[in-house]
Design an enzyme around this catalytic site. Structure first.
Site, PDB file in Angstrom:
ATOM      1  N   ASP A   1      22.249  20.028 -60.552  1.00 11.61           N
ATOM      2  CA  ASP A   1      23.305  19.104 -60.174  1.00 11.61           C
ATOM      3  C   ASP A   1      22.660  17.891 -59.508  1.00 11.61           C
ATOM      4  O   ASP A   1      22.003  18.016 -58.485  1.00 11.61           O
ATOM      5  CB  ASP A   1      24.253  19.819 -59.199  1.00 11.61           C
ATOM      6  CG  ASP A   1      25.356  18.902 -58.740  1.00 11.61           C
ATOM      7  OD1 ASP A   1      26.056  18.373 -59.620  1.00 11.61           O
ATOM      8  OD2 ASP A   1      25.502  18.703 -57.530  1.00 11.61           O
TER       9      ASP A   1
ATOM     10  N   THR B   1      27.032  13.215 -62.085  1.00 15.90           N
ATOM     11  CA  THR B   1      26.194  12.683 -61.018  1.00 15.90           C
ATOM     12  C   THR B   1      24.783  12.398 -61.513  1.00 15.90           C
ATOM     13  O   THR B   1      24.117  11.518 -61.001  1.00 15.90           O
ATOM     14  CB  THR B   1      26.126  13.683 -59.856  1.00 15.90           C
ATOM     15  OG1 THR B   1      25.805  14.952 -60.378  1.00 15.90           O
ATOM     16  CG2 THR B   1      27.454  13.759 -59.151  1.00 15.90           C
ATOM     17  N   THR B   2      24.343  13.177 -62.491  1.00 17.74           N
ATOM     18  CA  THR B   2      23.011  12.927 -63.030  1.00 17.74           C
ATOM     19  C   THR B   2      23.053  11.687 -63.923  1.00 17.74           C
ATOM     20  O   THR B   2      22.197  10.817 -63.837  1.00 17.74           O
ATOM     21  CB  THR B   2      22.536  14.136 -63.857  1.00 17.74           C
ATOM     22  OG1 THR B   2      22.811  15.310 -63.122  1.00 17.74           O
ATOM     23  CG2 THR B   2      21.081  14.043 -64.149  1.00 17.74           C
TER      24      THR B   2
ATOM     25  N   ASP C   1      32.050  21.518 -60.051  1.00 20.34           N
ATOM     26  CA  ASP C   1      32.045  20.453 -61.057  1.00 20.34           C
ATOM     27  C   ASP C   1      33.172  20.660 -62.054  1.00 20.34           C
ATOM     28  O   ASP C   1      33.904  19.732 -62.389  1.00 20.34           O
ATOM     29  CB  ASP C   1      30.709  20.436 -61.812  1.00 20.34           C
ATOM     30  CG  ASP C   1      29.620  19.796 -60.972  1.00 20.34           C
ATOM     31  OD1 ASP C   1      29.932  19.434 -59.818  1.00 20.34           O
ATOM     32  OD2 ASP C   1      28.494  19.662 -61.465  1.00 20.34           O
TER      33      ASP C   1
END
Lengths: 536, 528
Positions: free
Chosen positions: A69, A102-103, A400
């Site tokens: 994550d 988020t990545t 997520d």
């Protein structure tokens, strides 16, 4: 170091102790910043997509976290560089707003900066590049609106939602069990969702975990799980249809905040005090009993005597329950939180269908499961996993997935994943760039190239030849004008993301573009970095 | 690594390892940990001496995987994953703590070879997952269940206990201890509450002299001048201060202006205690057990009333006592009519070795029992307790889930065979990973052989052949005779739950380590 002199030739002090600060200026500063941001982005690059790798992070205290994550990795890396911290913030804000991607946002920002660097080498002004990026970003988001599709679901037909969650989960450690896990997430979200207002309060979904067992044992509790046990070992462990009293006052003699002393100087006073103490306890317990409560949940501790009296009155009780849990419990059971024994009345009690104490394995750990509450607006996902690291990672993955489901409830517009949306936007930006003259033209082209970094990374992580796969998909998108073609990460044999059910929310994607562009702009605008030198 | 350090992204003292380097680091760490405990596996496994770093440098001798791993300090993050799974295995099923680490280590060792052959870690994981699913279904299909027949079930339990104990220090007396453990578990009648089984360790005598007592034994002393033997005891179990009763109302203090008043207050205090004792006695009891200390004054009063008073039974003890005697733990004494008293037929003081203990027999809760362990030294006793605990845990799991498999590497060989068949049908590089999985499974029986000083290659090959020739062969490693032998005849049984947990957590741990391609170590926190 710049120095100014007054008319007598003495140097002005512009920065205090400036000789001890290191300073980078102008284009050098921009390049140094880009360098730092790129390094951070490169760390995350290999974690993108369903076949992304994990990172192992060791905290200063030696604890190990394994995750892919983006937000978690960056947070735990303890980045020191200022620009690096900006990237961390970037990922965090994506996490807070959307909870997923988020990545991707960091990889995109890294790519944007990388391309900006080559434009700088061409002699372009950083701000012009930033402006070009802004224009391109606008084109890209407009394009997202053009290619988005509505995504239909209802409380009865949850299948589409489950599929979306499965996409999110497929890249995580729970990939093996994505179907049941996705169902758990969707059910949890729908249980607390307010479909009319299109809102989901994530505070109502609690993700609680316990090491041990199998991932398969993870389940959705339509109620609340608290990591506590009954205060007295001999209280009944399984209650049905109970009235719940929620108290925030301890079962202890009062402790007034004002400083006071009770002076005892005669035997009578001593006796009186003893008597007062005894009645105090019986009174407290009696009040609870009189209100009709069958279970007492208290935020504070119990005295031994009170504990026994409760037990004696056949009044099971739980002590030291945290504030958040108290609120959740109050919401679920419909009980009022009572701060004083005097105010405890029958109408302030809540109701629970079943309260059970669960034990685990060979250890003495116990947890309370409270189910069957009238207000089903609070649910708990109870996670099991082989070890602590797996457990934490499952929790993060589920978070997520829950966020994705929530976003769909909020706004059901979607675009297709697997890099399809990025490629389509890249094409749109390229096309728009051709109509623009001036320096911005190059910046927009660079933006388009940067967008393609996401599918490139996806293909690379999946073990596909990156350039071949990207160009093939790009060509097909152009020829068939089909914006749903993406990288086939899972090796299923089709590039059509509609068939693979890989999609993301439009809000999430837009947020990624906006945030990445903003950060780029911010970094490009820095032309002077002043920091204290390392050795003091 | 060099790059990020130069540009100062991370804090000083932090380090980052990427790609191949990271993978190498985690493989090396994990395999090292696995090798560390490898030599303790199986009936002929060796023990380890652990010396603590603290004062006194206490020594523990054990071959329990979880205990060993818990006590060592590892710095390698991947190694920590393995330590963690072993701990969880201990908490969940209580046994197989070494097997799970060795298995995960073997999986990683095989994975390292594959990675060197340029197979992508994700492909290996995909292969491992499929192989694990396949192995699991095989394990389920080969397990058997004898719960319906009590006699057979008891035999199964005995065999499982013997198998578990055979790798421990108790192996010499395994028959004796297996009986002890099975009797204790069967008394629980399936409720799986290990709390009711109390283990007391007393040095002296031999392991052979350990025994199971049907009542409950409390390692405490009876107060002076009180009866040492009570029949038909009515017992009050309490948790209340019996030294001085503190005033709990906040801010209270005694302020007097003459010595006479001090004496008055003191008298009142004493009176208070007297009254408390009187109230307690009014419950109509003849035995009083308190968690906290009992001072001389109340003790004397109890003695006068002919009540046996036992002080300072610790928290665990008091809970267990209350459970066993069927009483409730009492802290106030105002309503004697409604308090549930504990009962037992006989309380007496008994001697074990040099020590006097209190023995409760004929207790209300028939399930409870006490196992008294005797042995030459504390080290032996500690290890015996750990071994017995393992055995009890496994038995408990078996009572809950009665499925049983043979031991001696039999399930591993069967699973390996099925996984290999699956591999031969699977196209693509995944098949390589599956074959590796099968090899890792076979490494378990091979390790058992190696530790016993046998020719592992020969025996495992023989086993493989035996299973290949006959579909439901029962051959496994016979460590005693050093050859392949019929497990049913030898009576080597294991719990299905343990084997399943080993398989699943081992694979999970290997997977999680394989997925890592980057290790970031933060700068260690500065101390003091």
């Amino acid at each position: 170091m710049s120095l100014a002199f007054d008319e007598y030739g003495r140097p002005f002090i512009i920065l205090r102790e400036q000789e001890r600060k290191s300073r980078v200026k102008g284009i050098e500063a921009v390049k140094a910043s880009i360098m730092a941001a790129k390094t951070v982005a490169r760390t995350l690059r290999s974690s993108l997509g369903p076949k992304g790798m994990d990172k192992m992070l060791q905290s200063p205290d030696g604890d190990v976290t394994i995750t892919n994550d983006g937000a978690t990795i960056l947070e735990m890396m303890e980045v020191e560089n200022q620009i690096g911290k900006l990237m961390v913030e970037l990922s965090k804000s994506q996490d807070h707003e959307i909870g997923d991607g988020t990545t991707g946002v960091v990889v995109l920002a890294g790519a944007l900066l990388e391309h900006a660097e080559s434009l700088l080498d061409m002699g372009m002004h950083p701000l012009r590049i930033a402006e070009g990026y802004e224009m391109a970003c606008k084109v890209a988001t407009e394009n997202l609106d053009n290619i988005k599709t509505r995504f239909e679901f209802s409380r009865e037909d949850i299948e589409p939602l489950v599929k979306t969650c499965m996409t999110t989960l497929s890249s995580k450690v729970v990939g093996r069990l994505k179907r049941p896990m996705a169902e758990i997430c969707v059910k949890a979200v729908l249980a607390v969702a307010d479909l009319e207002r299109r809102d989901v309060n994530l505070d109502l979904i609690k993700v609680e975990g316990k090491v041990g067992g199998k991932m398969e044992d993870t389940r959705l509790v339509e109620g609340i799980v608290i990591d506590k046990e009954f205060s007295h070992p001999q209280m009944p462990k399984d209650l049905r249809d109970v009235k719940v009293a929620i108290l925030t006052c301890p079962f202890e003699p009062p402790k007034p905040k004002t400083k006071h002393k009770v002076d005892i100087d005669t035997v009578e006073k001593f006796e009186a005090l003893r008597e007062a103490e005894r009645t105090y306890f019986t009174d407290m317990v009696q009040r609870c009993k009189d209100s009709g409560a069958q279970l007492v949940i208290c935020q504070w501790g119990f005295d031994d005597e009170a504990n026994h009296l409760l037990m004696h009155q056949n009044l099971p009780a739980v002590r030291w329950v945290g504030g958040v849990e108290i609120e959740l419990l109050a919401m679920a059971t419909g009980a009022r939180i009572v701060p004083r024994f005097q105010e405890l009345t029958a109408d302030k009690l809540g109701f629970a269908g079943s309260v059970k104490e669960l034990g685990f394995g060979t250890t003495k750990d116990k947890m309370l499961v409270i189910e069957g509450c009238p207000n089903l607006k609070a649910v708990t996902i109870f996670v099991r996993g082989g070890n602590r690291m797996v457990l934490d990672e499952i929790k993060r993955s589920l978070h997520d997935a829950i966020c994705v489901a929530r976003n769909l409830v909020r706004d059901n517009a979607i675009v297709y994943g697997g890099g399809a949306a990025e490629i389509s936007c890249a094409l749109a930006v390229e096309e728009a760039a051709d109509k623009v003259t001036g320096v911005e033209h190059y910046a927009m082209r660079a933006f388009s190239d940067a967008l393609q970094a996401v599918p490139l990374a996806l293909a690379e992580n999946s073990g596909l030849p990156p350039i071949e796969s990207l160009t093939a998909v790009k060509k097909r998108q152009l020829e068939e004008s089909n914006p749903y073609l993406g990288i086939d990460c899972n090796d299923t044999g089709t590039n059509d993301m509609r068939e693979q059910n890989v999609f993301e929310t439009v809000i999430g994607k837009k947020q990624q573009l906006f945030l990445a562009t903003q950060v780029c702009k911010m970094i490009l605008k820095i032309d002077d970095v002043i920091k204290p030198s390392d050795f003091e | 690594m060099a790059l990020s350090q130069q540009s100062g992204i991370l804090q000083q003292g932090a380090s980052e390892e990427r790609g191949e380097n990271a993978r190498m680091a985690s493989f090396v760490g994990a395999v090292a940990v696995a090798d560390l405990v490898k030599s303790t596996l199986g009936p002929k496994g060796m023990d380890k001496i652990l010396q603590s770093m603290g004062r006194g440098q206490e020594v523990t001798i054990t071959n329990d995987g979880a205990t060993i791993l818990k006590s060592i300090y590892v710095d390698n993050p991947a190694a920590k994953v393995l330590v963690d799974i072993s701990k969880v295995q201990d908490d969940e099923v209580g046994d197989g703590t070494t097997s799970v680490v060795v298995f995960a280590g073997e999986l990683l060792r095989e994975a390292e070879l594959l990675v060197n052959q340029k197979v992508h870690p994700m492909t290996i994981i995909a292969g491992y997952r499929e192989a694990c699913d396949c192995a699991r279904s095989v394990l389920e299909s080969i397990s058997f269940n004898n719960q319906s027949d009590p006699a057979l079930f008891r035999a199964d339990l005995l065999n499982i206990a013997k198998t578990t104990l055979s790798s421990k220090i108790l192996t010499v007396d395994k028959e004796h201890f297996a009986n002890l453990a099975v009797d204790a578990i069967l008394r629980l009648k399936g409720n799986g509450n290990l709390e009711a089984i109390h283990i007391i360790k007393k040095t002296g005598g031999t392991l052979q002299e350990s025994f199971l007592d049907e009542g409950f034994i409390l390692d405490k002393k009876i107060g002076v001048g009180q009866p040492k033997r009570i029949e038909d005891a009515r017992i009050l179990v309490a948790n209340t201060p019996m030294d001085t009763d503190k005033i709990k109302i906040y801010g209270a203090r005694v302020r007097v202006d003459s010595m006479a008043k001090v004496a008055d207050i003191e008298a009142a205090e004493k009176e208070k205690m007297r009254e408390k004792v009187r109230k307690i006695i009014d419950h109509g009891i003849n035995c009083f057990i308190n968690r906290q200390l009992i001072y001389n004054l109340p003790e004397e009063m109890f003695a006068d009333a002919g009540v046996m008073a036992i002080e300072h039974a610790d928290f665990d003890g008091i809970e267990r006592l209350a459970l066993v005697l069927g009483g409730e733990i009492v802290s106030t004494f105002d309503n004697p009519d409604t308090v549930k008293l504990g009962h037992c037929k006989l309380i007496e003081e008994i001697m074990i070795g040099e020590d006097r203990l209190i023995h409760f027999s004929g207790v209300a809760l028939g399930e409870a029992c006490t196992i008294v362990l005797r042995g030459a030294s504390t080290h032996i006793l500690d290890e015996a307790e750990r071994s017995l605990h393992d055995a009890l845990c496994v038995l408990k799991e078996t009572v809950a889930d009665a499925r049983v498999v043979f031991g001696g590497g039999w399930p591993e060989i069967r699973m390996a065979k099925a996984v290999e068949e699956l591999a031969s049908r699977t196209p693509g590089k995944k098949a390589l990973a599956m074959e590796a999985f099968a090899r890792a499974l076979r490494a378990l029986p091979a390790t058992i052989c190696d530790n016993a000083g046998l020719d592992s290659a020969e025996i495992v090959a023989n086993l493989k052949a035996a299973h290949g020739a006959e579909a439901d062969s029962r051959m496994g490693v016979d460590v005693v005779r050093g050859e392949a032998g019929d497990m049913a005849v030898l009576g080597i049984y294991e719990s299905f739950r343990v084997r399943q947990q080993v398989l699943l957590s081992g694979t999970e741990a290997a997977e999680i380590i394989l997925r890592v391609d980057d290790i970031i170590k933060c700068a260690p926190r500065k101390r003091g």
